[in-house]
Design a protein around this motif. Structure first.
Motif, PDB file in Angstrom:
ATOM      1  N   ASP A 340      72.650  19.131  59.321  1.00  0.00           N
ATOM      2  CA  ASP A 340      71.629  19.325  60.354  1.00  0.00           C
ATOM      3  C   ASP A 340      72.045  20.356  61.506  1.00  0.00           C
ATOM      4  OD1 ASP A 340      70.139  17.539  59.100  1.00  0.00           O
ATOM      5  OD2 ASP A 340      70.418  15.816  60.515  1.00  0.00           O
ATOM      6  N   VAL A 341      73.273  20.437  61.726  1.00  0.00           N
ATOM      7  CA  VAL A 341      74.033  21.135  62.788  1.00  0.00           C
ATOM      8  C   VAL A 341      74.012  22.707  62.275  1.00  0.00           C
ATOM      9  CG1 VAL A 341      76.057  22.045  63.876  1.00  0.00           C
ATOM     10  CG2 VAL A 341      75.540  19.735  63.704  1.00  0.00           C
ATOM     11  N   GLN A 342      74.250  22.828  60.896  1.00  0.00           N
ATOM     12  CA  GLN A 342      74.068  24.061  60.096  1.00  0.00           C
ATOM     13  C   GLN A 342      72.662  24.469  60.031  1.00  0.00           C
ATOM     14  OE1 GLN A 342      75.308  26.055  55.840  1.00  0.00           O
ATOM     15  NE2 GLN A 342      75.872  24.071  56.331  1.00  0.00           N
ATOM     16  N   ARG A 343      71.707  23.684  59.950  1.00  0.00           N
ATOM     17  CA  ARG A 343      70.105  24.166  59.621  1.00  0.00           C
ATOM     18  C   ARG A 343      69.727  24.545  61.179  1.00  0.00           C
ATOM     19  NH1 ARG A 343      68.904  19.501  58.325  1.00  0.00           N
ATOM     20  NH2 ARG A 343      69.508  19.739  56.117  1.00  0.00           N
ATOM     21  N   LYS A 344      70.106  24.010  62.251  1.00  0.00           N
ATOM     22  CA  LYS A 344      69.781  24.366  63.398  1.00  0.00           C
ATOM     23  C   LYS A 344      70.296  25.679  64.038  1.00  0.00           C
ATOM     24  CE  LYS A 344      69.438  22.508  68.316  1.00  0.00           C
ATOM     25  NZ  LYS A 344      69.701  21.472  69.338  1.00  0.00           N
ATOM     26  N   ALA A 345      71.577  25.718  63.685  1.00  0.00           N
ATOM     27  CA  ALA A 345      72.257  27.087  63.910  1.00  0.00           C
ATOM     28  C   ALA A 345      71.352  28.334  63.120  1.00  0.00           C
ATOM     29  CB  ALA A 345      73.674  27.123  63.539  1.00  0.00           C
ATOM     30  N   ARG A 346      71.107  27.844  61.826  1.00  0.00           N
ATOM     31  CA  ARG A 346      70.517  29.078  60.901  1.00  0.00           C
ATOM     32  C   ARG A 346      69.130  29.471  61.596  1.00  0.00           C
ATOM     33  NH1 ARG A 346      71.941  26.081  56.405  1.00  0.00           N
ATOM     34  NH2 ARG A 346      69.745  25.707  55.803  1.00  0.00           N
ATOM     35  N   ASP A 347      68.415  28.495  61.927  1.00  0.00           N
ATOM     36  CA  ASP A 347      67.148  28.543  62.668  1.00  0.00           C
ATOM     37  C   ASP A 347      67.033  29.468  63.939  1.00  0.00           C
ATOM     38  OD1 ASP A 347      65.938  27.091  60.896  1.00  0.00           O
ATOM     39  OD2 ASP A 347      65.766  25.220  62.212  1.00  0.00           O
ATOM     40  N   GLU A 348      68.209  29.404  64.647  1.00  0.00           N
ATOM     41  CA  GLU A 348      68.344  30.141  65.883  1.00  0.00           C
ATOM     42  C   GLU A 348      68.585  31.541  65.471  1.00  0.00           C
ATOM     43  OE1 GLU A 348      70.852  29.167  69.970  1.00  0.00           O
ATOM     44  OE2 GLU A 348      72.081  30.002  68.363  1.00  0.00           O
ATOM     45  N   LEU A 349      69.607  31.678  64.514  1.00  0.00           N
ATOM     46  CA  LEU A 349      70.028  33.027  64.013  1.00  0.00           C
ATOM     47  C   LEU A 349      68.734  33.685  63.567  1.00  0.00           C
ATOM     48  CD1 LEU A 349      73.433  31.957  62.299  1.00  0.00           C
ATOM     49  CD2 LEU A 349      73.141  33.664  63.975  1.00  0.00           C
ATOM     50  N   ASP A 350      68.028  33.154  62.600  1.00  0.00           N
ATOM     51  CA  ASP A 350      66.890  33.641  61.980  1.00  0.00           C
ATOM     52  C   ASP A 350      65.936  34.182  63.187  1.00  0.00           C
ATOM     53  OD1 ASP A 350      67.857  33.266  59.723  1.00  0.00           O
ATOM     54  OD2 ASP A 350      66.506  31.571  59.136  1.00  0.00           O
ATOM     55  N   ARG A 351      65.609  33.511  64.144  1.00  0.00           N
ATOM     56  CA  ARG A 351      64.886  33.470  65.464  1.00  0.00           C
ATOM     57  C   ARG A 351      65.186  35.073  65.952  1.00  0.00           C
ATOM     58  NH1 ARG A 351      64.775  28.199  66.582  1.00  0.00           N
ATOM     59  NH2 ARG A 351      66.317  28.458  68.276  1.00  0.00           N
ATOM     60  N   VAL A 352      66.502  35.141  66.277  1.00  0.00           N
ATOM     61  CA  VAL A 352      67.038  36.188  66.989  1.00  0.00           C
ATOM     62  C   VAL A 352      67.208  37.553  66.218  1.00  0.00           C
ATOM     63  CG1 VAL A 352      69.107  37.286  68.145  1.00  0.00           C
ATOM     64  CG2 VAL A 352      68.327  34.718  68.523  1.00  0.00           C
ATOM     65  N   LEU A 353      67.835  37.390  64.707  1.00  0.00           N
ATOM     66  CA  LEU A 353      68.223  38.469  63.836  1.00  0.00           C
ATOM     67  C   LEU A 353      67.162  38.643  62.824  1.00  0.00           C
ATOM     68  CD1 LEU A 353      71.920  37.218  62.931  1.00  0.00           C
ATOM     69  CD2 LEU A 353      71.233  38.816  64.967  1.00  0.00           C
ATOM     70  N   GLY A 354      66.087  37.780  62.503  1.00  0.00           N
ATOM     71  CA  GLY A 354      65.533  38.279  61.368  1.00  0.00           C
ATOM     72  C   GLY A 354      66.192  38.104  60.159  1.00  0.00           C
ATOM     73  N   ASP A 355      65.946  38.789  59.280  1.00  0.00           N
ATOM     74  CA  ASP A 355      66.720  38.741  57.832  1.00  0.00           C
ATOM     75  C   ASP A 355      66.862  40.052  57.372  1.00  0.00           C
ATOM     76  OD1 ASP A 355      64.095  40.133  57.125  1.00  0.00           O
ATOM     77  OD2 ASP A 355      63.745  38.748  55.574  1.00  0.00           O
ATOM     78  N   ASN A 356      67.212  40.989  58.322  1.00  0.00           N
ATOM     79  CA  ASN A 356      67.609  42.544  58.204  1.00  0.00           C
ATOM     80  C   ASN A 356      68.850  43.016  59.010  1.00  0.00           C
ATOM     81  OD1 ASN A 356      66.551  42.467  60.667  1.00  0.00           O
ATOM     82  ND2 ASN A 356      64.984  44.117  60.270  1.00  0.00           N
ATOM     83  N   ARG A 357      69.450  41.972  59.403  1.00  0.00           N
ATOM     84  CA  ARG A 357      70.568  42.279  60.119  1.00  0.00           C
ATOM     85  C   ARG A 357      71.689  41.475  60.395  1.00  0.00           C
ATOM     86  NH1 ARG A 357      71.667  42.109  65.670  1.00  0.00           N
ATOM     87  NH2 ARG A 357      69.767  41.189  66.910  1.00  0.00           N
ATOM     88  N   LEU A 358      73.001  41.658  60.477  1.00  0.00           N
ATOM     89  CA  LEU A 358      73.925  40.619  60.658  1.00  0.00           C
ATOM     90  C   LEU A 358      74.136  40.744  62.297  1.00  0.00           C
ATOM     91  CD1 LEU A 358      76.650  41.923  58.189  1.00  0.00           C
ATOM     92  CD2 LEU A 358      75.412  39.657  58.228  1.00  0.00           C
ATOM     93  N   PRO A 359      74.686  39.545  63.054  1.00  0.00           N
ATOM     94  CA  PRO A 359      74.723  39.503  64.292  1.00  0.00           C
ATOM     95  C   PRO A 359      75.951  40.384  64.737  1.00  0.00           C
ATOM     96  CG  PRO A 359      75.952  37.532  63.296  1.00  0.00           C
ATOM     97  CD  PRO A 359      74.976  38.200  62.041  1.00  0.00           C
ATOM     98  N   SER A 360      76.020  40.712  66.219  1.00  0.00           N
ATOM     99  CA  SER A 360      76.898  41.454  67.039  1.00  0.00           C
ATOM    100  C   SER A 360      77.021  40.678  68.235  1.00  0.00           C
ATOM    101  CB  SER A 360      76.408  42.727  67.356  1.00  0.00           C
ATOM    102  OG  SER A 360      75.564  42.781  68.176  1.00  0.00           O
ATOM    103  N   PHE A 361      78.280  41.022  68.790  1.00  0.00           N
ATOM    104  CA  PHE A 361      78.567  40.333  70.140  1.00  0.00           C
ATOM    105  C   PHE A 361      77.478  40.772  71.325  1.00  0.00           C
ATOM    106  CE2 PHE A 361      82.913  40.777  68.348  1.00  0.00           C
ATOM    107  CZ  PHE A 361      83.197  39.556  68.650  1.00  0.00           C
TER     108      PHE A 361
END
Length: 530
Positions: A340-361
């Protein structure tokens, strides 16, 4: 001298006299007070000390003896601090007398780890090391290392795509590659890097011998003069063998850097910058030794740390490779056990990054839950559960108890970060506990000091360590899914959250499945090679 100057001198002198008088009064009062409670010492002088998982034993003893525990073993007074309040009051607020380190004969003298400044006594030589170290690792320098941290994290993503079952190796390679590039300009090979192998072998010996009391010579230093051929002197034979590793770790890469500088092929790094300054200023031999020490410390224990932080030995690898490995290992283990922690983190990442880039600082402020996961990794099982040992240089008093001069003071970081009043259900991995920062501040929850040490010996490499863990957590979760492994019948194999004993505590080996979240995620991973 004008009246204002005279008044200033008089005021400063009066303050100094008052402070000295107060200190002398405290010392005299302390000598009349009882020692803190603790286990009885047998006539042998030390049988009450735990042999393994010291932090768990000391945490249990808290129910019997209280927040601070006194142990007397073979002439060595030891004070264990089991609460954040005790650690903050003594190690933070009274840093003038609690910032030194006890001498450890086995590791420091016999095994040759005296070059680690995290274990040096508080004084001018230690300050010279810390001054140079902080020049490269204060918070304002953090962004200078972001490109390298991202580059090595992307290499890790590609390696996981090729051999996900070898994730422990990829974690270690990533952590080592970041700090070795900073220290020596050394590019770590994907497989079989000789210096990494050397350093890991050396640090394994230090982790084994690192806990105070592992060898009797720590209690009775005169035993260092016992001939190595005598029965019972196997510690001398081991120390001689292990010393070779620690000294080679210190010398080998430094000599390579000097050779490259002479040929004009050296890559800019901490070692080259400091050596150039030393040559330009006509520095003395002490300064070259200091530069050599600092360069090796960045890999072996940038926090040294692990960090200065507070434990049973002379150093820790916070911000160095080994502690980063431990924290990232905890991350992979937690993702398996807490989907569930992993799922919540992925949801946050998807909202910010979409599916077309990796995160940066640059995304850090937009990804608060990722930061909560990092803090929880550091809390759930602290990298150095007993931190590094402090040493009190004067008699002191705390809560009606006497703290004798010369005591080794051990902050039980594991107990502090598992205090159920501050961290409800402390054995659970629950990043949400860090979400309400204002509420946490009022409750005294502060992730950095307890995880990275206390007072003047707090880990100076903590910003590098934190950022290295953060970018790995964000990047891995943005493109990978981590699940439990399965047996031949397809039944899930859930690992136990078990950790190794020792100075640096790692998750015990476990299996898991790591695979791209989608074809688009796999494509993002491959694009990093360009």
């Amino acid at each position: 001298m004008d009246d204002l100057t005279l008044l200033t001198v008089f005021a400063l002198g009066s303050c100094a006299v008052i402070l000295l008088a107060q200190r002398l009064t405290t010392i005299q009062k302390a000598k009349r007070l009882p020692l803190p409670p603790g286990p009885k010492t047998t006539w042998l002088g030390g049988s009450q000390l735990p042999q393994t998982y010291h932090w768990l034993t000391y945490a249990r003893w808290k129910d019997t003896f209280g927040d601070i525990i006194y142990i007397y073993a073979f002439g060595n007074p030891i004070i264990v601090l089991n609460t954040a309040e005790a650690a903050n009051q003594l190690l933070d607020k009274r840093g003038d007398i609690y910032s030194s380190r006890p001498l450890r004969t086995m590791v420091g003298e016999l095994m040759g780890w005296d070059w680690l400044f995290s274990g040096m006594p508080y004084g001018p030589w230690w300050r010279r090391h810390r001054t140079i170290f902080q020049k490269y690792f204060h918070i304002n320098m953090s962004s200078d290392y972001h490109p390298g941290q991202i580059l090595e994290t992307h290499t890790m993503l590609r390696n996981l795509l090729v051999s996900p079952n070898n994730f422990n190796h990829h974690i270690r390679r990533t952590a080592a590659a970041i700090v070795l590039k900073i220290a020596y300009g050394h590019i770590v090979a994907d497989e079989g890097d000789s210096y990494v192998a050397l350093a890991e072998a050396a640090m394994r010996t230090s982790a084994h011998a690192g806990f105070f009391g592992t060898y009797l010579v720590d209690y009775i230093p005169i035993l260092k003069y016992v001939p190595s051929w005598m029965p019972g002197a196997s510690f001398k034979r081991k120390a001689r063998e292990w010393r070779r590793l620690s000294r080679e770790m210190l010398e080998s890469q430094f000599e390579i850097v000097k050779q490259k500088m002479a040929k004009g092929t050296a890559v800019s790094c901490v070692a080259t910058k400091e050596l150039e300054n030393w040559i330009d200023s006509d520095g003395d031999a002490d300064q070259e030794e200091l530069i050599k020490n600092i360069s090796a410390i960045i890999y072996g224990g940038a926090s040294a740390f692990i960090t200065d932080a507070g434990s049973l030995l002379t150093f820790k690898f916070i911000a160095g490779a080994d502690t980063t490995v431990s924290a990232i290992g905890s991350f992979f283990l937690a993702m398996v056990l807490y989907p569930d922690v992993q799922r919540k983190a992925r949801d946050e990442l998807d909202r910010v990054l979409g599916d077309n880039r990796l995160p940066s600082f640059a995304d850090k402020s937009s990804l608060p839950y990722i930061s909560c996961i990092v803090w929880e990794c550091l809390r759930w099982n602290p990298v150095a559960p007993m931190g590094l040992a402090h040493y009190v240089t004067e008699d002191d008093e705390y809560n009606g108890y006497r703290i004798p001069k010369g005591s080794t003071v051990l902050p039980n970081i594991w107990a502090i970060l598992h205090d159920e009043h501050t961290y409800p259900n402390p054995l659970e991995f629950h990043p949400e506990r860090f979400e309400d920062q204002e509420k946490n501040r009022l409750a005294g929850v502060n992730e950095y000091p307890s995880a990275f040490g206390f007072g003047r010996r707090i880990c100076p490499g903590r910003w590098l360590a934190y950022d290295s863990i953060w970018i790995v957590v964000a990047s891995v979760l943005s493109v990978y899914k981590i699940t439990a492994a399965t047996d031949y019948k397809g039944t899930l194999i859930l690992p136990s959250p078990e950790y190794t004993p020792g100075l640096i505590s790692h998750p015990k080996p476990f299996k898991c499945r790591i695979f791209p979240r989608s074809e688009a995620a796999a494509a993002l991973i491959r694009q990093t090679e360009a």
